[in-house]
Design a protein around this motif. Structure first.
Motif, PDB file in Angstrom:
ATOM      1  N   LEU A 160       7.001   7.168 -33.656  1.00 46.36           N
ATOM      2  CA  LEU A 160       6.287   5.984 -34.122  1.00 46.36           C
ATOM      3  C   LEU A 160       6.758   4.749 -33.364  1.00 46.36           C
ATOM      4  N   PHE A 161       5.946   3.698 -33.403  1.00 46.61           N
ATOM      5  CA  PHE A 161       6.316   2.425 -32.777  1.00 46.61           C
ATOM      6  C   PHE A 161       7.489   1.779 -33.523  1.00 46.61           C
ATOM      7  N   PRO A 162       8.339   1.036 -32.821  1.00 49.25           N
ATOM      8  CA  PRO A 162       9.380   0.264 -33.507  1.00 49.25           C
ATOM      9  C   PRO A 162       8.778  -0.665 -34.563  1.00 49.25           C
ATOM     10  N   GLU A 163       7.612  -1.224 -34.271  1.00 51.49           N
ATOM     11  CA  GLU A 163       6.954  -2.128 -35.217  1.00 51.49           C
ATOM     12  C   GLU A 163       6.569  -1.414 -36.508  1.00 51.49           C
ATOM     13  N   ILE A 200      -3.236   2.891 -35.744  1.00 50.41           N
ATOM     14  CA  ILE A 200      -1.886   2.995 -35.168  1.00 50.41           C
ATOM     15  C   ILE A 200      -1.236   4.315 -35.540  1.00 50.41           C
ATOM     16  N   GLY A 201      -0.918   5.107 -34.545  1.00 52.01           N
ATOM     17  CA  GLY A 201      -0.254   6.387 -34.770  1.00 52.01           C
ATOM     18  C   GLY A 201       1.020   6.465 -33.969  1.00 52.01           C
ATOM     19  N   CYS A 202       1.227   7.575 -33.284  1.00 49.73           N
ATOM     20  CA  CYS A 202       2.409   7.736 -32.438  1.00 49.73           C
ATOM     21  C   CYS A 202       2.282   6.820 -31.215  1.00 49.73           C
ATOM     22  N   ALA A 203       3.404   6.296 -30.766  1.00 51.67           N
ATOM     23  CA  ALA A 203       3.390   5.339 -29.660  1.00 51.67           C
ATOM     24  C   ALA A 203       2.773   5.884 -28.375  1.00 51.67           C
TER      25      ALA A 203
END
Length: 246
Positions: free
Chosen positions: A71-74, A203-206
């Protein structure tokens, strides 16, 4: 209400919640299936709205998320801020370590770019199998799906039968517009993923998510290297014509 649930039950529930508010519908579902209603959050705009409704009304609905490991850091930051904001807990489900290790050893860490089959296999390990563990023992799965997100979702009804997971799904924000979702978020000052302000819609995996460009479809930012008809990860299967009438 009987704890036996199927497509007929979904159709009956759809009629019962018709013309009811989201709060009234959730209250009906938790009364019908006490201790068996769960909500999956990816900390998207939509999921933050639903989390707020559940937490504000103290509905006995369990919350869970799927931590794919990429996942994203955000997203992790939004997760932490959500826990602090609501003083609540959200159970995390993770990929099986051995299955993930075998996949990466055989195919490499970014094999999902190589073919639809390898991408699907990655999604299955990181999301689909953990989801089945999360849904086990539940009768109702609340989701943040919206019709605007995909042409495949335009014909959905708020309640549907998910044959793949043997569970009834409720999509409370199905017919909300993006502006309605944003307005709710900002009016109540709810924590949200800052990637939404940078053009990220779904938004899913980076490695598999990018911002969309002006005029692009909602799903253009997910698995952009694949054909549009394949842009689902396997978490959601739909049978809109066999569940309930609108």
């Amino acid at each position: 209400m009987s704890q036996v649930h199927n497509s007929s039950t979904a159709a009956a529930l759809q009629q019962q919640i018709r013309d009811r508010s989201i709060e009234e519908a959730i209250q009906l579902l938790v009364a019908a299936y006490p201790g068996a209603v769960t909500f999956s959050t990816s900390f998207s705009y939509e999921d933050q709205v639903i989390t707020d409704i559940i937490q504000t009304h103290e509905f006995p609905v369990s919350l869970f998320t799927l931590d794919t490991g990429r996942l994203f850091p955000e997203t992790y930051s939004t997760w932490s801020r959500t826990l602090e904001f609501y003083k609540t807990s959200i159970k995390a489900y993770y990929p099986d370590a051995q299955a993930l290790s075998d996949y990466i050893e055989t195919n490499g860490p970014n094999a999902f770019y190589d073919s639809p089959e390898l991408r699907s296999a990655c999604c299955t390990i990181r999301k689909v199998i953990p989801l089945k563990k999360a849904l086990a023992g539940n009768a109702i799965w609340i989701t943040g799906l919206r019709a605007e997100h995909s042409p495949a979702r335009h014909d959905l009804t708020p309640i549907e039968w998910d044959a793949a997971n043997q569970i009834i799904k409720y999509h409370p924000l199905l017919h909300w517009t993006t502006e309605e979702v944003k307005q709710y978020i900002h009016q109540k000052a709810i924590p949200y993923n800052p990637l939404h302000d940078k053009g990220f819609v779904s938004i899913g995996c980076a490695p598999c998510t990018r911002a969309i460009k002006p005029g692009e479809d909602f799903r253009a930012g997910r698995w952009w290297w694949e054909d549009n008809s394949k842009k689902e990860c396997g978490l959601h299967s739909h049978e809109p014509k066999k569940t309930a009438e609108a």
